[in-house]
Motif scaffolding. Structure first.
Motif, PDB file in Angstrom:
ATOM      1  N   ALA A   1      -3.810 -24.547 -51.225  1.00  0.00           N
ATOM      2  CA  ALA A   1      -2.233 -25.139 -52.419  1.00  0.00           C
ATOM      3  C   ALA A   1      -1.491 -23.877 -52.252  1.00  0.00           C
ATOM      4  N   VAL A   2      -1.913 -22.205 -52.997  1.00  0.00           N
ATOM      5  CA  VAL A   2      -0.726 -21.091 -52.460  1.00  0.00           C
ATOM      6  C   VAL A   2      -1.096 -20.531 -50.833  1.00  0.00           C
ATOM      7  N   ILE A   3       0.395 -21.433 -50.694  1.00  0.00           N
ATOM      8  CA  ILE A   3       0.677 -20.032 -49.046  1.00  0.00           C
ATOM      9  C   ILE A   3       1.257 -18.641 -49.376  1.00  0.00           C
ATOM     10  N   GLY A   4       1.662 -18.308 -50.607  1.00  0.00           N
ATOM     11  CA  GLY A   4       2.198 -16.722 -50.076  1.00  0.00           C
ATOM     12  C   GLY A   4       2.435 -16.543 -52.145  1.00  0.00           C
ATOM     13  N   GLU A   5       3.444 -15.600 -51.793  1.00  0.00           N
ATOM     14  CA  GLU A   5       4.443 -15.488 -53.266  1.00  0.00           C
ATOM     15  C   GLU A   5       5.400 -14.480 -52.887  1.00  0.00           C
ATOM     16  N   GLU A   6       6.367 -15.291 -54.084  1.00  0.00           N
ATOM     17  CA  GLU A   6       6.859 -14.697 -53.486  1.00  0.00           C
ATOM     18  C   GLU A   6       7.372 -13.480 -54.310  1.00  0.00           C
ATOM     19  N   ALA A   7       8.655 -12.447 -54.780  1.00  0.00           N
ATOM     20  CA  ALA A   7       8.859 -11.128 -54.778  1.00  0.00           C
ATOM     21  C   ALA A   7       9.294 -10.787 -56.389  1.00  0.00           C
ATOM     22  N   ASP A   8       9.136 -11.864 -56.967  1.00  0.00           N
ATOM     23  CA  ASP A   8       8.765 -11.544 -58.289  1.00  0.00           C
ATOM     24  C   ASP A   8       7.252 -12.312 -58.633  1.00  0.00           C
ATOM     25  N   GLY A   9       6.705 -12.224 -58.328  1.00  0.00           N
ATOM     26  CA  GLY A   9       5.066 -13.068 -58.588  1.00  0.00           C
ATOM     27  C   GLY A   9       4.694 -14.308 -58.348  1.00  0.00           C
ATOM     28  N   LEU A  10       6.037 -15.212 -58.227  1.00  0.00           N
ATOM     29  CA  LEU A  10       5.663 -16.337 -58.315  1.00  0.00           C
ATOM     30  C   LEU A  10       4.924 -17.266 -57.389  1.00  0.00           C
ATOM     31  N   GLY A  11       4.233 -17.916 -57.595  1.00  0.00           N
ATOM     32  CA  GLY A  11       3.575 -18.438 -56.115  1.00  0.00           C
ATOM     33  C   GLY A  11       4.022 -19.467 -55.078  1.00  0.00           C
ATOM     34  N   ILE A  12       4.452 -19.419 -53.840  1.00  0.00           N
ATOM     35  CA  ILE A  12       4.902 -20.793 -53.118  1.00  0.00           C
ATOM     36  C   ILE A  12       3.777 -21.130 -52.856  1.00  0.00           C
ATOM     37  N   TYR A  13       3.637 -22.793 -53.163  1.00  0.00           N
ATOM     38  CA  TYR A  13       2.711 -23.831 -52.643  1.00  0.00           C
ATOM     39  C   TYR A  13       3.259 -24.065 -52.007  1.00  0.00           C
ATOM     40  N   ASN A  14       2.215 -25.646 -51.131  1.00  0.00           N
ATOM     41  CA  ASN A  14       1.622 -26.024 -50.018  1.00  0.00           C
ATOM     42  C   ASN A  14       2.934 -27.282 -49.933  1.00  0.00           C
ATOM     43  N   ARG A  15       3.492 -27.662 -49.072  1.00  0.00           N
ATOM     44  CA  ARG A  15       4.404 -28.786 -49.766  1.00  0.00           C
ATOM     45  C   ARG A  15       4.317 -30.165 -49.647  1.00  0.00           C
ATOM     46  N   SER A  16       2.977 -30.371 -48.864  1.00  0.00           N
ATOM     47  CA  SER A  16       1.766 -31.300 -49.207  1.00  0.00           C
ATOM     48  C   SER A  16       1.603 -31.146 -51.195  1.00  0.00           C
ATOM     49  N   LEU A  17       1.258 -30.082 -51.561  1.00  0.00           N
ATOM     50  CA  LEU A  17       0.480 -30.506 -52.955  1.00  0.00           C
ATOM     51  C   LEU A  17       1.866 -29.866 -53.998  1.00  0.00           C
ATOM     52  N   ILE A  18       3.055 -29.524 -53.497  1.00  0.00           N
ATOM     53  CA  ILE A  18       4.842 -29.896 -53.760  1.00  0.00           C
ATOM     54  C   ILE A  18       4.603 -31.420 -54.457  1.00  0.00           C
ATOM     55  N   GLY A  19       4.213 -32.559 -52.860  1.00  0.00           N
ATOM     56  CA  GLY A  19       5.187 -33.834 -52.253  1.00  0.00           C
ATOM     57  C   GLY A  19       3.496 -34.634 -53.863  1.00  0.00           C
ATOM     58  N   ILE A  20       2.770 -34.217 -53.623  1.00  0.00           N
ATOM     59  CA  ILE A  20       1.138 -35.279 -54.596  1.00  0.00           C
ATOM     60  C   ILE A  20       1.256 -34.889 -56.634  1.00  0.00           C
ATOM     61  N   ALA A  21       2.728 -33.574 -56.188  1.00  0.00           N
ATOM     62  CA  ALA A  21       2.483 -32.708 -58.030  1.00  0.00           C
ATOM     63  C   ALA A  21       3.499 -33.624 -58.326  1.00  0.00           C
ATOM     64  N   ARG A  22       5.061 -34.225 -57.496  1.00  0.00           N
ATOM     65  CA  ARG A  22       6.050 -34.825 -57.811  1.00  0.00           C
ATOM     66  C   ARG A  22       5.831 -36.419 -58.249  1.00  0.00           C
ATOM     67  N   HIS A  23       4.593 -36.416 -57.228  1.00  0.00           N
ATOM     68  CA  HIS A  23       4.603 -37.617 -57.216  1.00  0.00           C
ATOM     69  C   HIS A  23       3.704 -38.627 -58.860  1.00  0.00           C
ATOM     70  N   TYR A  24       2.691 -36.884 -59.153  1.00  0.00           N
ATOM     71  CA  TYR A  24       1.964 -37.670 -60.631  1.00  0.00           C
ATOM     72  C   TYR A  24       2.464 -36.862 -61.767  1.00  0.00           C
ATOM     73  N   GLY A  25       3.997 -36.228 -60.911  1.00  0.00           N
ATOM     74  CA  GLY A  25       4.061 -35.810 -61.958  1.00  0.00           C
ATOM     75  C   GLY A  25       4.020 -34.487 -62.971  1.00  0.00           C
ATOM     76  N   PHE A  26       2.874 -33.110 -62.804  1.00  0.00           N
ATOM     77  CA  PHE A  26       2.055 -32.429 -62.949  1.00  0.00           C
ATOM     78  C   PHE A  26       2.747 -31.302 -62.507  1.00  0.00           C
ATOM     79  N   GLN A  27       2.770 -29.893 -62.307  1.00  0.00           N
ATOM     80  CA  GLN A  27       3.347 -28.912 -62.709  1.00  0.00           C
ATOM     81  C   GLN A  27       2.409 -27.810 -61.475  1.00  0.00           C
ATOM     82  N   PRO A  28       1.969 -27.330 -60.576  1.00  0.00           N
ATOM     83  CA  PRO A  28       1.237 -26.724 -60.151  1.00  0.00           C
ATOM     84  C   PRO A  28       1.727 -25.090 -60.326  1.00  0.00           C
ATOM     85  N   ARG A  29      -0.018 -24.336 -60.484  1.00  0.00           N
ATOM     86  CA  ARG A  29       0.833 -22.864 -61.045  1.00  0.00           C
ATOM     87  C   ARG A  29      -0.650 -22.457 -60.980  1.00  0.00           C
TER      88      ARG A  29
END
Length: 267
Positions: free
Chosen positions: A109-137
């Motif tokens: 799900a989480v493949i990395g972290e940005e400088a401000d601490g926010l997670g970098i998410y797997n592209r496929s997870l982002i795709g399914i999140a957009r489809h179902y309308g939820f925000q990964p955190r």
């Protein structure tokens, strides 16, 4: 200039020091439909269909933060396709999606972290999140208590359902788990909320985002070489192709619920 002993000072300070203020933790409760928590846990099982063999299986669990409803399934792999497939099955089963899903730092799900601490998410997870309308955190690192709603049920499932059970195979394990969730876990009064979980979920369900009309059909397209043994490797697994296959390089379409191996447009 004090000439007395250190022990006398400590004794005096102990007598005059104010009593410490007792601080209690405030439990964080989410509004209905706001959040779910997802995680994977490792289990070892000896299926009766394979005597003497111990298998490693993974328990995917999604818990709604408000009602504490549990959806869970055992899978053989903790790879991305298995995780996405479980997301689809869980959201379809509960009949909607929360506004956000909280993850531990799962590599799928989480493949990395940005400088401000926010997670970098797997592209496929982002795709399914957009489809179902939820925000990964992503959970903040080293903050174990932020995901207690999903981690405590793992212990509950292990101790109340799994230990001492007998299972023929993976299908039987999941069938028994489904019955236990329907008849024991979700109809119970939750120790924290003091509410029947299914009744709380009935109130929470209208607050979930409705399921999209179209099924999730995102496809990751790859090219894979056929080995001399007639096998194609996808995500560490080998799949056989027919002897009639002529091309050495085949197209592979990886969907959330299946893998298609294609030659000249033919599956």
């Amino acid at each position: 200039g004090y000439a007395g002993g250190y022990t006398a000072v400590k004794r005096t300070v102990r007598e005059i020091r104010p009593e410490p203020i007792k601080r209690f933790e405030v439990r964080f409760e989410t509004p209905p439909g706001e959040q779910a928590q997802v995680d994977l846990a490792r289990f070892e099982v000896a299926f009766t269909d394979e005597p003497g063999v111990t298998r490693i299986v993974w328990l995917f669990s999604l818990v709604l933060g408000h009602s504490r409803l549990i959806w869970a399934r055992f899978v053989v792999h903790q790879d991305l396709q298995s995780v996405l497939r479980c997301h689809i099955a869980a959201l379809e089963a509960i009949g909607g999606a929360p506004r956000e899903i909280l993850y531990d730092r799962m590599k799928t799900a989480v493949i990395g972290e940005e400088a401000d601490g926010l997670g970098i998410y797997n592209r496929s997870l982002i795709g399914i999140a957009r489809h179902y309308g939820f925000q990964p955190r992503a959970c903040r690192p080293y903050r174990a208590k932020t995901k207690g709603k999903v981690e405590r049920p793992f212990r509950y499932i292990r101790e109340d359902f799994f230990l001492g059970g007998t299972f023929r195979n993976l299908d039987d394990l999941n069938a028994q788990l489904r019955r236990w969730l329907d008849n024991v876990a979700n109809p119970r009064v939750h120790a924290t909320t003091q509410r029947v979980i299914n009744e709380a979920f009935a109130e929470e369900k209208p607050h979930l985002k409705p399921l999209p009309l179209a099924p999730y059909r995102a496809v990751l397209k790859l090219e894979r070489r056929v080995s001399h043994e007639g096998m194609v490797s996808v995500a560490g697994n080998l799949y056989s192709v027919p002897d009639t296959t002529r091309r050495r390089i085949l197209d592979v379409h990886v969907c959330a619920d299946e893998i298609r191996i294609v030659e000249n447009g033919t599956i």
